[in-house]
Design an enzyme around this catalytic site. Structure first.
Site, PDB file in Angstrom:
ATOM      1  N   SER A 193      53.867  33.929  29.285  1.00  0.00           N
ATOM      2  CA  SER A 193      52.758  34.251  30.044  1.00  0.00           C
ATOM      3  C   SER A 193      51.210  33.806  29.767  1.00  0.00           C
ATOM      4  O   SER A 193      51.180  32.590  29.651  1.00  0.00           O
ATOM      5  CB  SER A 193      52.772  35.825  30.443  1.00  0.00           C
ATOM      6  OG  SER A 193      52.526  36.105  31.746  1.00  0.00           O
ATOM      7  N   LYS A 210      36.282  47.072  46.896  1.00  0.00           N
ATOM      8  CA  LYS A 210      35.579  47.377  45.712  1.00  0.00           C
ATOM      9  C   LYS A 210      36.730  48.152  44.939  1.00  0.00           C
ATOM     10  O   LYS A 210      36.882  48.097  43.662  1.00  0.00           O
ATOM     11  CB  LYS A 210      34.463  48.356  45.759  1.00  0.00           C
ATOM     12  CG  LYS A 210      33.686  48.654  44.566  1.00  0.00           C
ATOM     13  CD  LYS A 210      33.487  47.524  43.874  1.00  0.00           C
ATOM     14  CE  LYS A 210      32.886  48.024  42.468  1.00  0.00           C
ATOM     15  NZ  LYS A 210      32.410  46.762  41.395  1.00  0.00           N
TER      16      LYS A 210
END
Length: 348
Positions: A177, A229
């Site tokens: 990763s 948000k």
């Protein structure tokens, strides 16, 4: 009276000297502490270290008479080298520095990629002195972690690539990763036969306690300015719209990850390997994720012929609290790594 006056003068001199010594010591301690707080570079000559080990083992295989002859030959050689160096100094000639150098760096990754700060200092130091014939070897071990941390770590390695300094990344255990994001910046990736490679994917999870809180008649208020948000929250009630946006963000990050790997390794079939799966060294070689199957030890030993191999480490002095929290964080990282090795995937 005369005696008392002289005695008082003597005491004054002693006090003055003691105070002067104290001031000097305090100043030196403060300077040393500031230096340690900034951190310091430690350079180890691996070529010399290897030669010393080789000489020690060779000597142990000789009998007493042969050892005596060996020591005599070594003493003669050192004397000749010192004489030649003295002669060069008299003529005003610099020491020969024709040998290309191999700069060996180390990166042991954590979930937050906290070693990126040290990597930045090491890369900066190497760039300051590297010559065109030099190269860098990074011994990398990392299961991945947060996106921004490993993105910055990869960018530090990109600085070497931008300056046309050949970079080899060796992986003995794991570069998955975010770890593979760093590795793919290299001109050459070398993996041990059973090192874990790949895991080009993105994962995120968050627990939600909203139903539990509701059952206890506890209300949670979340106020935001901006539609997205907050998409998913820990305590508030999640919406399907928020979940969809969260998934879109994950897919966007995955696309950026794939694009980055494709730019670094244009010959790689990214769509085939960007499934979040991982492979072992030989399998990774067959898929084009790495360029060679070998250990870091063999890579470095192979580079010692005709080169000077130097290990560079930036050591940062830690405060007592940082040592405690750092040890706790490292323990958590090891626990997360064990979970990952049992089937979980890293964040990036």
């Amino acid at each position: 009276m005369n005696l008392l006056f002289e005695y008082g003068l003597f005491l004054a001199k002693i006090v003055t000297v003691v105070l002067a010594i104290v001031v000097i010591v305090v100043t030196l301690v403060n300077v040393a502490q500031r230096k340690r707080q900034r951190g310091e570079l430690r350079v180890t000559n691996l070529s010399e270290h290897y030669k010393e080990m080789k000489d020690e083992l060779t000597l142990s295989l000789l009998d007493a008479h042969q050892q005596k002859l060996w020591h005599k030959a070594q003493k003669k050689q050192h004397k000749q080298e010192a004489k030649a160096a003295k002669a060069r100094a008299k003529r005003g000639e610099p020491e020969p520095t024709d040998k290309p150098r191999v700069w060996v760096l180390d990166f042991n990754g954590s979930m937050d990629a906290h070693q990126t700060g040290a990597l930045r200092e090491e890369v900066t130091a190497v760039l300051a002195v590297a010559r065109p014939q030099d190269q860098v070897v990074l011994r990398l071990e990392s299961p991945g972690g947060v996106v921004h941390g490993y993105g910055l770590a990869a960018s530090q390695l990109q600085r070497l690539r931008d300056k046309n300094i050949p970079l080899t990344v060796t992986v003995d255990k794991v570069a998955a990763s975010g770890g593979y994001m760093m590795a793919c910046v290299a001109d050459k990736i070398v993996s041990a036969p059973f090192a874990i490679i790949g895991s080009i994917g993105v994962v995120a999870q968050i627990p939600n306690f909203n139903r539990f809180l509701k059952s206890k008649d506890i209300d949670i208020e979340l106020h935001t300015a901006g539609q997205y948000k907050r998409t998913l929250t820990l305590l508030g009630e999640n919406t399907e719209e928020g979940r969809q946006k969260f998934r879109e963000d994950l897919n966007e990050t995955h696309a950026l990850f794939k694009d980055f790997v494709q730019r670094m390794r244009p010959g790689l079939d990214v769509d085939q390997v960007a499934t979040g799966e991982h492979w072992y060294g030989q399998q990774a070689l067959e898929k084009g994720l790495v360029d060679e199957v070998n250990t870091s030890d063999e890579v470095i030993l192979g580079l010692m012929e005709g080169r000077e191999v130097l290990n560079v480490r930036f050591m940062q002095r830690k405060k007592l609290m940082d040592r405690f929290t750092g040890s706790a964080a490292e323990s958590a990282d090891r626990l997360l790594l064990r979970w990952w090795q049992r089937g979980q995937k890293p964040l990036l």
